[in-house]
Design a protein around this motif. Structure first.
Motif, PDB file in Angstrom:
ATOM      1  N   ASP A  40       0.682  -1.230   0.200  1.00 47.03           N
ATOM      2  CA  ASP A  40       0.032  -0.097   0.041  1.00 47.03           C
ATOM      3  C   ASP A  40       0.848   1.252   0.014  1.00 47.03           C
ATOM      4  O   ASP A  40       0.551   2.404  -0.734  1.00 47.03           O
ATOM      5  CB  ASP A  40      -1.095  -0.030   1.046  1.00 47.03           C
ATOM      6  CG  ASP A  40      -1.939   1.143   1.143  1.00 47.03           C
ATOM      7  OD1 ASP A  40      -2.765   1.444   0.426  1.00 47.03           O
ATOM      8  OD2 ASP A  40      -1.786   1.820   2.295  1.00 47.03           O
ATOM      9  N   ARG A  48      -3.995  -0.673  -9.501  1.00 52.41           N
ATOM     10  CA  ARG A  48      -4.307  -2.157  -9.860  1.00 52.41           C
ATOM     11  C   ARG A  48      -3.223  -2.712  -9.339  1.00 52.41           C
ATOM     12  O   ARG A  48      -1.895  -2.529  -9.662  1.00 52.41           O
ATOM     13  CB  ARG A  48      -4.235  -1.932 -11.366  1.00 52.41           C
ATOM     14  CG  ARG A  48      -5.556  -1.521 -12.177  1.00 52.41           C
ATOM     15  CD  ARG A  48      -5.564  -2.297 -13.369  1.00 52.41           C
ATOM     16  NE  ARG A  48      -6.239  -3.751 -13.284  1.00 52.41           N
ATOM     17  CZ  ARG A  48      -6.057  -4.688 -14.002  1.00 52.41           C
ATOM     18  NH1 ARG A  48      -5.185  -4.711 -14.972  1.00 52.41           N
ATOM     19  NH2 ARG A  48      -6.697  -5.903 -14.007  1.00 52.41           N
ATOM     20  N   SER A  54      -1.972 -15.885  -3.904  1.00 48.77           N
ATOM     21  CA  SER A  54      -2.501 -15.176  -2.876  1.00 48.77           C
ATOM     22  C   SER A  54      -2.940 -16.062  -1.517  1.00 48.77           C
ATOM     23  O   SER A  54      -3.479 -15.626  -0.611  1.00 48.77           O
ATOM     24  CB  SER A  54      -3.987 -14.519  -3.375  1.00 48.77           C
ATOM     25  OG  SER A  54      -4.778 -15.345  -3.791  1.00 48.77           O
ATOM     26  N   ALA A  60      -4.352  -9.853  -0.354  1.00 44.21           N
ATOM     27  CA  ALA A  60      -5.221  -9.278  -1.345  1.00 44.21           C
ATOM     28  C   ALA A  60      -6.602  -8.354  -0.594  1.00 44.21           C
ATOM     29  O   ALA A  60      -7.039  -7.512  -0.966  1.00 44.21           O
ATOM     30  CB  ALA A  60      -5.940 -10.347  -2.462  1.00 44.21           C
ATOM     31  N   ALA A  61      -7.237  -9.153   0.514  1.00 42.95           N
ATOM     32  CA  ALA A  61      -8.132  -8.741   1.245  1.00 42.95           C
ATOM     33  C   ALA A  61      -8.030  -7.347   1.731  1.00 42.95           C
ATOM     34  O   ALA A  61      -8.821  -6.373   1.831  1.00 42.95           O
ATOM     35  CB  ALA A  61      -8.721  -9.551   2.144  1.00 42.95           C
ATOM     36  N   HIS A  64      -7.644  -4.689  -0.702  1.00 38.83           N
ATOM     37  CA  HIS A  64      -8.690  -4.427  -1.314  1.00 38.83           C
ATOM     38  C   HIS A  64      -9.604  -3.438  -0.173  1.00 38.83           C
ATOM     39  O   HIS A  64     -10.295  -2.306  -0.875  1.00 38.83           O
ATOM     40  CB  HIS A  64      -9.787  -5.513  -1.390  1.00 38.83           C
ATOM     41  CG  HIS A  64     -11.123  -5.209  -1.994  1.00 38.83           C
ATOM     42  ND1 HIS A  64     -11.580  -4.763  -3.292  1.00 38.83           N
ATOM     43  CD2 HIS A  64     -12.252  -5.394  -1.269  1.00 38.83           C
ATOM     44  CE1 HIS A  64     -12.627  -4.730  -3.362  1.00 38.83           C
ATOM     45  NE2 HIS A  64     -13.360  -4.961  -2.326  1.00 38.83           N
ATOM     46  N   HIS A  68      -7.782  -0.429  -3.145  1.00 45.55           N
ATOM     47  CA  HIS A  68      -6.985  -0.869  -4.431  1.00 45.55           C
ATOM     48  C   HIS A  68      -8.048  -1.822  -5.153  1.00 45.55           C
ATOM     49  O   HIS A  68      -8.558  -2.555  -4.776  1.00 45.55           O
ATOM     50  CB  HIS A  68      -5.824  -1.558  -4.097  1.00 45.55           C
ATOM     51  CG  HIS A  68      -4.883  -0.457  -3.330  1.00 45.55           C
ATOM     52  ND1 HIS A  68      -4.301   0.599  -3.942  1.00 45.55           N
ATOM     53  CD2 HIS A  68      -4.233  -0.636  -2.206  1.00 45.55           C
ATOM     54  CE1 HIS A  68      -3.434   1.377  -3.198  1.00 45.55           C
ATOM     55  NE2 HIS A  68      -3.586   0.659  -1.913  1.00 45.55           N
ATOM     56  N   ASP A  69      -7.758  -1.711  -6.473  1.00 49.05           N
ATOM     57  CA  ASP A  69      -8.227  -2.675  -7.501  1.00 49.05           C
ATOM     58  C   ASP A  69      -7.414  -3.852  -7.520  1.00 49.05           C
ATOM     59  O   ASP A  69      -6.278  -3.968  -8.232  1.00 49.05           O
ATOM     60  CB  ASP A  69      -8.423  -2.115  -8.668  1.00 49.05           C
ATOM     61  CG  ASP A  69      -8.984  -2.930 -10.130  1.00 49.05           C
ATOM     62  OD1 ASP A  69      -9.381  -4.096  -9.669  1.00 49.05           O
ATOM     63  OD2 ASP A  69      -8.936  -2.573 -11.236  1.00 49.05           O
ATOM     64  N   VAL A  70      -7.861  -5.075  -6.736  1.00 45.85           N
ATOM     65  CA  VAL A  70      -6.945  -6.137  -6.675  1.00 45.85           C
ATOM     66  C   VAL A  70      -7.564  -7.364  -7.524  1.00 45.85           C
ATOM     67  O   VAL A  70      -8.480  -7.717  -7.493  1.00 45.85           O
ATOM     68  CB  VAL A  70      -7.023  -6.592  -5.166  1.00 45.85           C
ATOM     69  CG1 VAL A  70      -6.097  -7.792  -4.938  1.00 45.85           C
ATOM     70  CG2 VAL A  70      -6.436  -5.347  -4.221  1.00 45.85           C
ATOM     71  N   TYR A  87     -12.826 -14.751   3.196  1.00 46.84           N
ATOM     72  CA  TYR A  87     -12.912 -13.347   2.441  1.00 46.84           C
ATOM     73  C   TYR A  87     -13.766 -13.527   1.406  1.00 46.84           C
ATOM     74  O   TYR A  87     -13.695 -13.533   0.030  1.00 46.84           O
ATOM     75  CB  TYR A  87     -11.642 -12.690   1.990  1.00 46.84           C
ATOM     76  CG  TYR A  87     -10.798 -12.700   2.995  1.00 46.84           C
ATOM     77  CD1 TYR A  87     -10.746 -11.773   4.147  1.00 46.84           C
ATOM     78  CD2 TYR A  87      -9.633 -13.585   3.091  1.00 46.84           C
ATOM     79  CE1 TYR A  87      -9.815 -11.553   4.910  1.00 46.84           C
ATOM     80  CE2 TYR A  87      -8.735 -13.458   4.035  1.00 46.84           C
ATOM     81  CZ  TYR A  87      -8.738 -12.467   4.921  1.00 46.84           C
ATOM     82  OH  TYR A  87      -7.917 -12.251   6.227  1.00 46.84           O
ATOM     83  N   ASP A  89     -16.099 -11.865  -0.469  1.00 47.33           N
ATOM     84  CA  ASP A  89     -16.071 -10.800  -1.318  1.00 47.33           C
ATOM     85  C   ASP A  89     -14.715 -10.662  -2.281  1.00 47.33           C
ATOM     86  O   ASP A  89     -14.978 -10.045  -3.466  1.00 47.33           O
ATOM     87  CB  ASP A  89     -16.217  -9.347  -0.779  1.00 47.33           C
ATOM     88  CG  ASP A  89     -17.879  -9.270  -0.099  1.00 47.33           C
ATOM     89  OD1 ASP A  89     -18.527  -9.998  -0.508  1.00 47.33           O
ATOM     90  OD2 ASP A  89     -17.679  -8.598   0.937  1.00 47.33           O
ATOM     91  N   LEU A  90     -13.794 -11.521  -1.983  1.00 46.64           N
ATOM     92  CA  LEU A  90     -12.421 -11.519  -2.854  1.00 46.64           C
ATOM     93  C   LEU A  90     -12.725 -12.749  -3.901  1.00 46.64           C
ATOM     94  O   LEU A  90     -12.692 -13.686  -3.564  1.00 46.64           O
ATOM     95  CB  LEU A  90     -11.456 -11.759  -1.724  1.00 46.64           C
ATOM     96  CG  LEU A  90     -10.035 -11.707  -2.460  1.00 46.64           C
ATOM     97  CD1 LEU A  90      -9.584 -10.448  -3.018  1.00 46.64           C
ATOM     98  CD2 LEU A  90      -8.867 -12.246  -1.379  1.00 46.64           C
TER      99      LEU A  90
END
Length: 199
Positions: A40, A48, A54, A60-61, A64, A68-70, A87, A89-90
């Motif tokens: 970050d 991106r 992952s 990644a979560a 996100h 960020h667009d992961v 997660y 939503d990932l």
């Protein structure tokens, strides 16, 4: 195209404790965001980011959640299932590092290969993966790579710093920074965190 098996695949059940370990830490509220904070800090807002290997999704979560667009990729079905449970939503693609196509995925501000991805690649594929990483980077993009320099994990390889630096150059990349941890400690002989850019 048939890809060579990774060292992670060949290790089989010996590496199953990884996902369980981090899932337990997440459930207990223990901070597991060190790699994500590092990425970050390098990334522009709303970047991106590609998270290669992952695992159970924690990096990644966290990225996100920071806006960020992961794009996350994990070839191990058990880890993908764990990621989806932890997660939901990932979204996670099922590709290994060599199976990532820049023509399909586009370019990224940051490509992350953290959590020992490099020492679990298929034998002899390190330069090819670094070339793939180069091709996935935006012109000003950077890659973050972190791994144990010695084979301390089941099935992993020893990857000395000098060998990695030579492979980076062979792949058309260059080392911008090297640290001893994601908290920016000085380089050491146990663990290395690298920031790479196009050569």
């Amino acid at each position: 195209m048939t890809l060579p098996p990774t060292r992670w695949e060949l290790a089989g059940p010996d590496n199953r404790g990884y996902g369980e370990h981090f899932a337990d830490r997440v459930a207990r509220g223990i901070d597991v965001d060190g790699e994500a904070r590092f990425v970050d800090a390098l990334a522009p807002r709303g970047a991106r980011v590609l998270d290669v290997g992952s695992g159970m999704g924690r990096v990644a979560a966290a990225l996100h959640a920071r806006g960020h667009d992961v794009v996350a990729t994990e070839p191990d079905p058990a880890l993908r299932a764990q990621s989806e449970a932890t997660y939901p939503d990932l979204a996670v693609l099922p590709h290994q590092a060599l199976g990532l196509d820049p023509d399909d995925l586009g370019s990224f501000d940051v490509v992350a290969l953290v959590g020992n991805v490099m020492i679990y690649l298929g034998e002899g594929t390190e330069v090819a993966v670094l070339e793939q990483t180069r091709d996935l980077l935006a012109p000003d993009g950077r890659a973050v790579v972190g791994f144990h320099l010695t084979a301390v994990k089941a099935g992993s390889r020893t990857y000395p710093a000098d060998d990695f630096i030579a492979d980076v150059a062979s792949a058309g990349l260059r080392v911008v920074h090297r640290f001893g941890s994601y908290e920016l400690h000085e380089p050491n002989d146990e663990y290395a965190v690298w920031v790479l850019a196009r050569g």
